[in-house]
Design an enzyme around this catalytic site. Structure first.
Site, PDB file in Angstrom:
ATOM      1  CG  ASP A  37      95.714  69.187  70.725  1.00 44.57           C
ATOM      2  OD1 ASP A  37      95.387  68.509  69.635  1.00 44.57           O
ATOM      3  OD2 ASP A  37      95.358  70.169  71.533  1.00 44.57           O
ATOM      4  CG  HIS A  38     100.771  67.862  66.423  1.00 41.90           C
ATOM      5  ND1 HIS A  38     101.871  67.832  65.656  1.00 41.90           N
ATOM      6  CD2 HIS A  38     101.138  68.997  67.084  1.00 41.90           C
ATOM      7  CE1 HIS A  38     102.733  68.708  65.943  1.00 41.90           C
ATOM      8  NE2 HIS A  38     102.306  69.362  67.096  1.00 41.90           N
ATOM      9  CD  GLU A 106     103.067  73.449  65.714  1.00 36.95           C
ATOM     10  OE1 GLU A 106     102.055  72.805  65.427  1.00 36.95           O
ATOM     11  OE2 GLU A 106     103.520  73.856  66.761  1.00 36.95           O
ATOM     12  N   GLY A 173     110.978  81.965  71.652  1.00 40.65           N
ATOM     13  CA  GLY A 173     111.799  83.026  71.243  1.00 40.65           C
ATOM     14  C   GLY A 173     111.378  83.870  72.256  1.00 40.65           C
ATOM     15  CB  ALA A 176     106.565  82.986  72.197  1.00 41.00           C
ATOM     16  CB  THR A 190     111.230  71.495  72.633  1.00 41.91           C
ATOM     17  OG1 THR A 190     111.297  72.538  71.740  1.00 41.91           O
ATOM     18  CG2 THR A 190     109.574  71.262  72.898  1.00 41.91           C
TER      19      THR A 190
END
Length: 319
Positions: A37-38, A106, A173, A176, A190
């Site tokens: 979803d971008h 992002e 990380g 999160a 990922t």
């Protein structure tokens, strides 16, 4: 056994192609798909970035697959109250086979309205509040909310599934991942990082741990490596930089030192099925319950043919 699904790349393919790939995945025996979803692709060569909620509607009509967004950012570009409505509608259309994967996003996608790009801790706070708002709306009650980051005034979602969609939270990380363990119905990553999976479980995380794997299968190893480099050289952009860059042009600049050989080393390229199996094994060994495989490039039919004839049985042996 680790479930194998397909990872639909909204950056590489147009909406009708994505729906067709979902049908091919179902025909190949897969039970589920991820879909990215971008607003932008990572680099211009990828060439696409369709509105994911429309594509999910097409998948819902044409298949019986379970669909998970991987991942939606419900904090800036679209208000969480609107994402809650979109997710509820998709869950109805998919008759409960919808999961909302979310993350803190992002800059590439979330800056488009001119909003300030927050630091990581603030983005995670925003994500936690957004998930709370969405879950309250999925009760069907009228919601008025005055939070640190969001306001909601007398909002009620009328079209609701029988059960609210599960929310899977990405964690690349420790911070999160800690948030995911606290609020999520499942964990998303990922990379085959077993330490983060262990952290998620140790801190009380429930539900499946899911990950994505890109491959570029084809008869010529070098041609596949060059194709993977052209489309996904950004996979070599290190650290938190991929969360901070603002445009595909910046990603192109950041990836300028990533070589074809570096991409080929990090991604299975060419006809060798063993490389794909070994890459998938790393995720099984790390403790992931689901792995979504994405074929890079236009030869989607060839990949699904080899998946049905050879790869499915090999991957089914992983646990």
């Amino acid at each position: 056994m680790m479930e194998i699904g397909y990872f639909l790349s909204s950056e590489e393919h147009g909406p009708l192609e994505l729906v067709d790939q979902a049908r091919m995945a179902a025909d190949a025996g897969m039970q589920s798909v991820w879909i990215s979803d971008h607003y932008h692709p990572w680099v211009d060569e990828q060439g696409h970035s369709a509105f994911v909620w429309s594509v999910i509607g097409g998948i819902a009509v044409g298949t019986d697959l379970r669909v998970t967004t991987a991942v939606t950012c419900p904090t800036m570009r679209i208000h969480p109250a609107v994402i809650a409505q979109a997710a509820a509608t998709c869950a109805v259309m998919l008759e409960g086979r919808f999961e909302l994967g979310v993350g803190s996003g992002e800059n590439l996608n979330e800056h488009i309205l001119g909003d300030h790009w927050p630091i990581t801790d603030d983005r995670l706070d925003m994500l936690e509040e957004a998930v709370d708002v969405m879950r309250r709306l999925w009760t069907g009650d009228e919601v008025t909310h005055r939070g640190t980051h969001y306001r909601v005034d007398n909002a009620r979602i009328y079209t609701l599934p029988e059960e609210p969609p599960d929310v899977h939270v990405s964690g690349f990380g420790p911070k999160a991942t800690a948030l995911a363990a606290r609020i999520a119905d499942g964990y998303v990553s990922t990379s085959p990082d077993g330490d983060l999976v262990d952290q998620y479980r140790a801190e009380g995380g429930r539900g499946p741990a899911s990950a994505g794997l890109k491959v570029c299968w084809g008869p010529d190893e070098r041609e596949c490596a060059e194709l993977a480099h052209r489309l996904w050289r950004t996979s070599g952009v290190p650290g938190e930089l991929s969360q901070e860059l603002r445009s595909p042009a910046h990603f192109d600049q950041a990836a300028s030192l990533v070589t074809v050989d570096a991409v080929a080393e990090s991604m299975p390229c060419g006809p060798d099925i063993d490389r794909i199996v070994e890459a998938a094994r790393a995720y099984a060994d790390a403790g992931f319950d689901r792995l979504y495989v994405s074929q890079v490039g236009p030869d989607q039919r060839g990949f699904f043919d080899i998946y049905k004839s050879e790869l499915a049985d090999r991957l089914a042996e992983l646990s």
